[in-house]
Write a protein that holds these residues in place. Structure first.
Motif, PDB file in Angstrom:
ATOM      1  N   ARG A   1      -8.449 -24.935  34.616  1.00 28.88           N
ATOM      2  CA  ARG A   1      -8.957 -25.614  35.824  1.00 28.88           C
ATOM      3  C   ARG A   1      -8.259 -25.763  37.079  1.00 28.88           C
ATOM      4  NH1 ARG A   1     -14.218 -26.264  36.229  1.00 28.88           N
ATOM      5  NH2 ARG A   1     -14.092 -28.339  37.253  1.00 28.88           N
TER       6      ARG A   1
ATOM      7  N   VAL B   1      -4.986 -27.807  23.417  1.00 31.64           N
ATOM      8  CA  VAL B   1      -6.274 -27.362  24.031  1.00 31.64           C
ATOM      9  C   VAL B   1      -6.652 -27.983  25.268  1.00 31.64           C
ATOM     10  CG1 VAL B   1      -8.769 -27.385  23.578  1.00 31.64           C
ATOM     11  CG2 VAL B   1      -7.041 -26.868  21.774  1.00 31.64           C
TER      12      VAL B   1
ATOM     13  N   TYR C   1      -6.925 -26.098  28.875  1.00 32.36           N
ATOM     14  CA  TYR C   1      -7.981 -26.122  29.536  1.00 32.36           C
ATOM     15  C   TYR C   1      -7.715 -26.466  30.993  1.00 32.36           C
ATOM     16  CZ  TYR C   1     -12.629 -27.666  31.302  1.00 32.36           C
ATOM     17  OH  TYR C   1     -13.778 -28.052  32.099  1.00 32.36           O
TER      18      TYR C   1
END
Length: 519
Positions: free
Chosen positions: A260, A252, A256
């Motif tokens: 980004r 996770v 993420y």
């Protein structure tokens, strides 16, 4: 979202476009390349019992032997596609053939599970170098809408049929040779592809940034491996295993960070903004879920034939034939359907057909195990629906992508195929193991432990006692338990594919049509 970097100078574009006749030569060679990649994703399904017996692999090692190839391939597809853009797709393709051949030779020489897993990962690396070039070249070679849709249909048919035919080829090889032959056959094919590819394939370069997105490479690999590891360990040890949660957290966090990083870079490894397009996201979900069910259940069905029915590897491969035959029909028939009807509805109906097919064994089993006729119907319906849905979804994925981001779209398409299949084996394989243990009856004390390890271990012990699968004996209850686990897992897959049909209806715009013209 952060600032973009200043634009970087682009390299010159060099595009060699083949003539009308040679376009079909390119399609034939690229399809042949794709065929060996697809077959290696499933060829071990029927060879697994022989591998378990020879190498004494435990249940986790068995999953990694099967799944390590697909995970390495899917994890590196985006990176390999970007390398092709930078250095030339034909060059990366030829390097991939070389790696594939060397890794196949390493698999032949393996003497323990660790060596074989490493070789399978090497095969995945080679496949990752080969696979992005196939779809990217087809998009650029075939510029007319109808021809391009047909070429995509052939691409999907070859990929899906290759995965389905892998067990048949593996079964035939095991009938006449040892399990080593399923890898040895790759070596001359890879070498021949290197020679013919150098001679026949055009090369393409498109403008690329001068800097390499190393952060994107590392983060994407960590996210994929973390998810896969969490699924595998959860299936074996349950959710109480702390490593499961560590792997999930890593996945996770890295996922993420990857998003980004992609949003902040002007030229990321993968433009995640494509997922803001509903049609694109719906097509990705359809491909991944169709492959999730198709590859995962193909893995379990071939084992069910051998463990529950006592088939030889070749007999198991023959009994799987309804799937590849129906899949070819579905993939080649899909382009005609989406020219007459709204692709969104055809896709949803195709996914619904897969769901119905997967539910057939459960309804046919009742309180016992299903006989072959309903399983054959399950294979045919699943192949027909999966072939049509994956082809339509690939066409719509490209149609919903801007022309200047075709490379990213092609990479996502291929990752969806591979990652969906890899997660299907990992998740459905792990679920089947847990259901198998839940259905396992009381066995003689001296056999209970090995039987609980896996059905493969139970088969090995039973064979050593003179009772191969399908012939009774003290471990017959283990094979019956695996049959029940197979049926229950198929029903879970049916529910997942039903949800996929609903998701495609919700996400894909009704006016989305196949793309045409231009690069």
């Amino acid at each position: 979202m952060g600032r973009h970097r200043a634009a970087e100078p682009d390299e010159p574009v060099a595009v060699e476009v083949p003539g009308v006749g040679s376009r079909w030569v390119v399609l034939a060679l690229l399809s042949a390349s794709l065929l060996i990649i697809a077959m290696d994703a499933t060829i071990l399904n029927v060879a697994l019992p022989a591998l378990v017996e020879d190498l004494h692999a435990n249940s986790v090692e068995q999953l990694w032997i099967v799944d390590g190839y697909a995970l390495a391939l899917s994890g590196l597809l985006v990176t390999a596609g970007a390398m092709g853009d930078r250095t030339g797709r034909r060059r990366v393709l030829l390097i991939g053939y070389g790696i594939f051949g060397v890794a196949s030779l390493g698999a032949v020489m393996s003497t323990n599970p660790a060596e074989l897993i490493a070789s399978r990962v090497g095969l995945g690396v080679g496949g990752a170098a080969i696979m992005p070039a196939t779809l990217s070249m087809l998009r650029q070679v075939f510029t007319e809408a109808r021809e391009r849709t047909f070429a995509f249909g052939v691409w999907s048919a070859v990929f899906g049929a290759g995965m389905a035919l892998g067990p048949l080829l593996g079964g035939w090889l095991l009938e006449h040779f040892s399990w080593h032959a399923v890898f040895l056959i790759n070596v001359p094919i890879a070498m021949a592809a290197m020679v013919l590819g150098r001679w026949l394939l055009p090369d393409y370069h498109r403008p690329v940034p001068s800097r390499w997105d190393w952060a994107g490479v590392v983060l994407s690999i960590l996210a994929i491996v973390g998810i896969a590891n969490a699924i595998k360990l959860a299936g074996k040890n349950g959710l109480r295993d702390p490593v499961v949660w560590v792997s999930l957290i890593v996945a996770v966090v890295c996922g993420y960070a990857f998003v980004r990083n992609s949003l902040r870079r002007r030229h990321p490894l993968l433009d995640v903004r494509l997922f803001a397009r509903r049609g694109f996201t719906g097509a990705v979900a359809a491909i991944a879920l169709a492959m999730f069910g198709l590859v995962g259940l193909l893995f379990l069905t071939s084992q069910w034939f051998q463990y529950a029915d006592g088939d030889t590897p070749l007999e198991a491969g023959v009994r799987l034939l309804p799937l590849p035959l129906a899949l070819i029909v579905g993939t080649l028939g899909a382009p005609a359907l989406i020219t007459r009807f709204a692709p969104r509805y055809v896709l949803a109906l195709a996914l619904l057909l897969v769901a119905v097919g997967m539910a057939v064994p459960w309804f046919a089993a009742g309180t016992g195990e299903p006989s072959y006729p309903p399983v054959g119907a399950f294979l045919a319906l699943t192949g027909l629906g999966a072939g049509a849905s994956s082809t339509i979804a690939s066409v719509l994925l490209m149609a919903s992508s801007p022309a200047d981001q075709a490379g990213s779209a092609a990479a996502v398409d291929e990752v969806s195929y591979e990652l969906g299949g890899a997660f299907g084996v990992a998740a459905l394989g792990s679920l089947a193991v847990r259901l198998y243990r839940a259905h396992l009856p009381a066995l003689p004390a001296e056999h209970a432990g090995p039987a609980a390890e896996s059905v493969g271990t139970a088969a090995q012990v039973s064979t050593d006692l003179g009772h191969p699968p399908g012939t009774g004996g003290p471990l017959a209850g283990a094979f019956t338990a695996f049959g029940h686990a197979f049926v229950d897992t198929a029903l879970v897959s049916a529910v997942i594919l039903l949800l996929a049909a609903l998701v495609s209806l919700a996400l894909i715009p009704s006016d989305l049509r196949p793309a045409g013209g231009g690069h």
